[in-house]
Design an enzyme around this catalytic site. Structure first.
Site, PDB file in Angstrom:
ATOM      1  N   SER A  67       0.791  -1.237   0.000  1.00  0.00           N
ATOM      2  CA  SER A  67       0.000   0.000   0.000  1.00  0.00           C
ATOM      3  C   SER A  67       0.821   1.284   0.000  1.00  0.00           C
ATOM      4  CB  SER A  67      -0.967   0.009   1.184  1.00  0.00           C
ATOM      5  OG  SER A  67      -2.018  -0.899   0.960  1.00  0.00           O
ATOM      6  N   LYS A  70       0.181   3.780  -2.754  1.00  0.00           N
ATOM      7  CA  LYS A  70      -0.931   4.734  -2.725  1.00  0.00           C
ATOM      8  C   LYS A  70      -0.414   6.178  -2.578  1.00  0.00           C
ATOM      9  CE  LYS A  70      -3.986   1.200  -0.931  1.00  0.00           C
ATOM     10  NZ  LYS A  70      -4.530   0.541   0.269  1.00  0.00           N
ATOM     11  N   GLU A 166      -4.861  -3.161  -6.535  1.00  0.00           N
ATOM     12  CA  GLU A 166      -5.060  -3.933  -5.312  1.00  0.00           C
ATOM     13  C   GLU A 166      -5.853  -5.214  -5.611  1.00  0.00           C
ATOM     14  OE1 GLU A 166      -4.017  -3.763  -2.319  1.00  0.00           O
ATOM     15  OE2 GLU A 166      -3.206  -1.757  -2.037  1.00  0.00           O
TER      16      GLU A 166
END
Length: 296
Positions: A67, A70, A166
């Site tokens: 992540s 992001k 994702e």
């Protein structure tokens, strides 16, 4: 006597000089000593934004971002806002089909049937709360991973690779190794972002606020820092499999020192059977060593 006095003064002056420069030759050895017993791959990149002093261990090795990616995604979204193609306050339709189950998604928890929502809230949930559905919505909004990847490479020529969403990583865990980053490349992106070399002043301020409100991984970069230290960061974690194997447990960000100076820090950990608490502890100790070093 005069000779000894001169020698003493020489070392005293030079010691003060190097301390003023923030040059501590022991920090790299301290970090190496710290990570040596850890059973896993560790990458570290640290940059003093005010002096440009850099510290790197495995800085050019490739690590799965999870992540953490992001953060560059959010930069790409704000770039489109700066170009007038998007607006923070514009309403977006979040359909129920956008809110996939079995994935981390505060958006789905809040709006299980979908809703009309501002772009700002989608970015906030994606950055500050690491929402996976919000992440993939933003990828679709920008035209896919390839366009985001192309944009990021304009600012960091190599070392960051964004290929899969994702949803795709959840379907095939091996794809996370294609979504890789070199710690040094991520740190370069952090510095360019914080020094205003990528986004407008307003966009930088908005994203910085979201990073400082990050709710995930409070025990990594922030773990051992003095209470009240301002940190803007983005974490990433693959979770562990049935064997207790973790592909990635990461944290990257900017730390503001008490004197107002700042340093960028990237800590990427991969391929480990260590418990997540031990990985978090390692990250917190790395960050504290850097914090103390730059205060000297």
């Amino acid at each position: 006597m005069n000779f000894k006095l001169n020698i003493f003064i020489f070392f005293l002056l030079n010691s003060s000089f190097f301390n003023c420069l923030g040059q501590n030759p022991n920090i790299e050895s301290d970090l190496l000593k710290l990570i040596k017993p850890f059973k896993g791959k560790v990458g570290i990149s640290i940059t003093n934004i005010n002096t440009n002093e850099k510290i790197s261990i495995n800085g050019n090795e490739k690590f799965p971002m999870q992540s953490v990616y992001k953060f560059p995604l959010a930069i790409a979204v704000f770039d489109q806002i700066d170009k007038g193609n998007l607006k923070l306050g514009q309403k977006m339709t979040l359909d129920k089909n956008d809110l996939l189950p079995n994935t981390h998604s505060p958006l789905r928890q809040k709006y299980p049937q979908g809703t009309d929502i501002t772009l700002k809230e989608i970015i906030e949930k994606t950055v500050s709360e690491s929402d996976n559905n919000g992440c993939d919505y933003l990828f679709r909004l920008l035209g896919g991973c390839k366009k985001v990847n192309t944009f990021i490479k304009k600012h960091v020529a190599s070392g960051i690779n964004i290929v899969f969403t994702e949803e795709e990583m959840h379907k095939d865990s091996t794809t996370q190794y294609t979504n890789y980053a070199q710690p040094a490349a991520l740190n370069t992106l952090l510095v360019k972002f914080y020094t205003g070399k990528i986004l407008s002043k307003n966009s930088k301020a908005s994203l910085w606020e979201m990073l400082t409100e990050t709710k995930t991984a409070p025990n990594r970069i922030k773990g051992l820092l003095p209470k009240g230290t301002l940190v803007g960061h983005k974490s990433g974690w693959s979770g562990g499999d049935d064997r207790g194997f973790t592909n990635a447990i990461n944290d990257v960000g900017i730390v503001i020192l008490p004197n107002g100076n700042a340093f960028a820090i990237t800590i990427l950990i991969s391929d480990t059977f260590e418990k997540s608490e031990k990985s978090d502890e390692l990250s917190s100790k790395i960050s504290k060593i850097a914090f103390d070093h730059f205060l000297r």
